[in-house]
Write a protein that holds these residues in place. Structure first.
Motif, PDB file in Angstrom:
ATOM      1  N   ALA A 152       9.847  91.658  38.560  1.00  0.00           N
ATOM      2  CA  ALA A 152       9.996  93.097  38.043  1.00  0.00           C
ATOM      3  C   ALA A 152       9.120  93.323  37.184  1.00  0.00           C
ATOM      4  O   ALA A 152       8.352  94.401  37.138  1.00  0.00           O
ATOM      5  N   GLN A 153       8.394  92.404  36.357  1.00  0.00           N
ATOM      6  CA  GLN A 153       7.365  92.668  35.321  1.00  0.00           C
ATOM      7  C   GLN A 153       6.116  92.963  35.882  1.00  0.00           C
ATOM      8  O   GLN A 153       5.192  93.678  35.264  1.00  0.00           O
ATOM      9  N   ARG A 154       5.849  92.687  37.429  1.00  0.00           N
ATOM     10  CA  ARG A 154       4.638  93.014  37.883  1.00  0.00           C
ATOM     11  C   ARG A 154       4.566  94.575  37.894  1.00  0.00           C
ATOM     12  O   ARG A 154       3.329  95.001  38.071  1.00  0.00           O
ATOM     13  N   SER A 159       1.565  95.824  32.860  1.00  0.00           N
ATOM     14  CA  SER A 159       0.850  94.831  34.002  1.00  0.00           C
ATOM     15  C   SER A 159       0.077  95.773  34.884  1.00  0.00           C
ATOM     16  O   SER A 159      -0.884  95.260  35.448  1.00  0.00           O
ATOM     17  N   ILE A 160       0.558  96.841  35.476  1.00  0.00           N
ATOM     18  CA  ILE A 160      -0.160  97.830  36.249  1.00  0.00           C
ATOM     19  C   ILE A 160      -1.497  98.288  35.888  1.00  0.00           C
ATOM     20  O   ILE A 160      -2.638  98.437  36.137  1.00  0.00           O
ATOM     21  N   ALA A 161      -1.537  98.600  34.544  1.00  0.00           N
ATOM     22  CA  ALA A 161      -2.732  99.008  33.779  1.00  0.00           C
ATOM     23  C   ALA A 161      -3.987  98.060  33.537  1.00  0.00           C
ATOM     24  O   ALA A 161      -5.027  98.183  33.857  1.00  0.00           O
ATOM     25  N   ARG A 163      -3.948  95.338  35.553  1.00  0.00           N
ATOM     26  CA  ARG A 163      -4.718  94.991  37.147  1.00  0.00           C
ATOM     27  C   ARG A 163      -5.426  96.046  37.489  1.00  0.00           C
ATOM     28  O   ARG A 163      -6.482  95.980  38.012  1.00  0.00           O
ATOM     29  N   LEU A 164      -5.267  97.384  37.208  1.00  0.00           N
ATOM     30  CA  LEU A 164      -6.036  98.557  37.263  1.00  0.00           C
ATOM     31  C   LEU A 164      -7.405  98.508  36.724  1.00  0.00           C
ATOM     32  O   LEU A 164      -8.525  98.570  37.239  1.00  0.00           O
ATOM     33  N   ASP A 165      -7.406  97.941  35.437  1.00  0.00           N
ATOM     34  CA  ASP A 165      -8.605  98.095  34.473  1.00  0.00           C
ATOM     35  C   ASP A 165      -9.338  96.745  35.299  1.00  0.00           C
ATOM     36  O   ASP A 165     -10.651  96.586  35.449  1.00  0.00           O
ATOM     37  N   THR A 166      -8.724  95.667  35.660  1.00  0.00           N
ATOM     38  CA  THR A 166      -9.466  94.483  36.263  1.00  0.00           C
ATOM     39  C   THR A 166     -10.203  94.895  37.506  1.00  0.00           C
ATOM     40  O   THR A 166     -11.211  94.803  37.773  1.00  0.00           O
ATOM     41  N   LEU A 167      -9.250  95.877  38.557  1.00  0.00           N
ATOM     42  CA  LEU A 167     -10.013  96.223  39.578  1.00  0.00           C
ATOM     43  C   LEU A 167     -11.265  97.110  39.399  1.00  0.00           C
ATOM     44  O   LEU A 167     -12.233  97.110  40.059  1.00  0.00           O
ATOM     45  N   TYR A 168     -10.873  97.920  38.382  1.00  0.00           N
ATOM     46  CA  TYR A 168     -12.138  99.079  38.136  1.00  0.00           C
ATOM     47  C   TYR A 168     -13.446  97.970  37.627  1.00  0.00           C
ATOM     48  O   TYR A 168     -14.497  98.401  38.007  1.00  0.00           O
ATOM     49  N   ARG A 169     -13.158  97.300  36.698  1.00  0.00           N
ATOM     50  CA  ARG A 169     -14.216  96.405  36.400  1.00  0.00           C
ATOM     51  C   ARG A 169     -15.123  95.501  37.320  1.00  0.00           C
ATOM     52  O   ARG A 169     -16.022  95.437  37.197  1.00  0.00           O
TER      53      ARG A 169
END
Length: 171
Positions: A152-154, A159-161, A163-169
């Motif tokens: 659930a913590q995913r 967690s979402i922010a 992952r999005l930051d990592t993808l963006y970078r």
């Protein structure tokens, strides 16, 4: 009724009836607004829940939902279609509950094989089989329960922010 909703719970009621007919101790508890599940004491669906010894709670304030999830051993989401995400399945997992849900819509995306079991949408025998598995295998139930919170913590906003930051970078 929202179109098709009664059919979702018919599958759950029939699966519970099968288990009860086998001599298993099953208590179905359904929570939700009366406008979706039938009228508070007179609707066919609420009568069928009562007929198998189940309990219809009616509409429950969102602040009470964690208490409802925590009183259950297993959370079942018998959706046949139209389930885009499955927030209730995430919420139940956040309370450490294994989830049994149909392999329909977005539900397979929110349930990991470590935190829940999928059944064939609309298939009473398939749902009963999954519930039977959890009843007969306490180690499986414990393993799924233990993995429910991390799964659930995913979906937690942090967690979402991240992952999005990592993808963006990366792009």
């Amino acid at each position: 009724f929202r179109k098709g909703l009664e059919a979702y719970f018919t599958v759950l009621i029939e699966a519970c009836w099968r288990l009860i007919s086998e001599g298993r101790k099953v208590r179905l508890v359904v929570a939700g607004p009366a406008g979706q599940f039938g009228t508070e004491g007179g609707g066919d669906l609420t009568r069928r829940i009562a007929d198998i010894g189940g309990l219809y709670l009616g509409a429950v304030d969102e602040s009470l939902l964690p208490s409802i999830y925590n009183m259950c051993d297993v959370f079942v989401m018998p959706t046949r279609a139209y389930e885009m995400f499955g927030m209730a399945a995430i919420e139940a997992q956040a309370c450490g509950k294994p989830v049994v849900c149909s392999n329909s819509g977005g539900l397979p995306e929110v349930i990991s094989t470590e935190s829940g079991l999928l059944f064939d949408a609309g298939d009473t025998a398939s749902l009963a089989k999954r519930l039977r598995q959890l009843m007969d295998d306490p180690a499986l139930h414990a393993r799924l329960s233990q993995s429910a919170v991390p799964n659930a913590q995913r979906f937690a906003w942090d967690s979402i922010a991240t992952r999005l930051d990592t993808l963006y970078r990366e792009n």
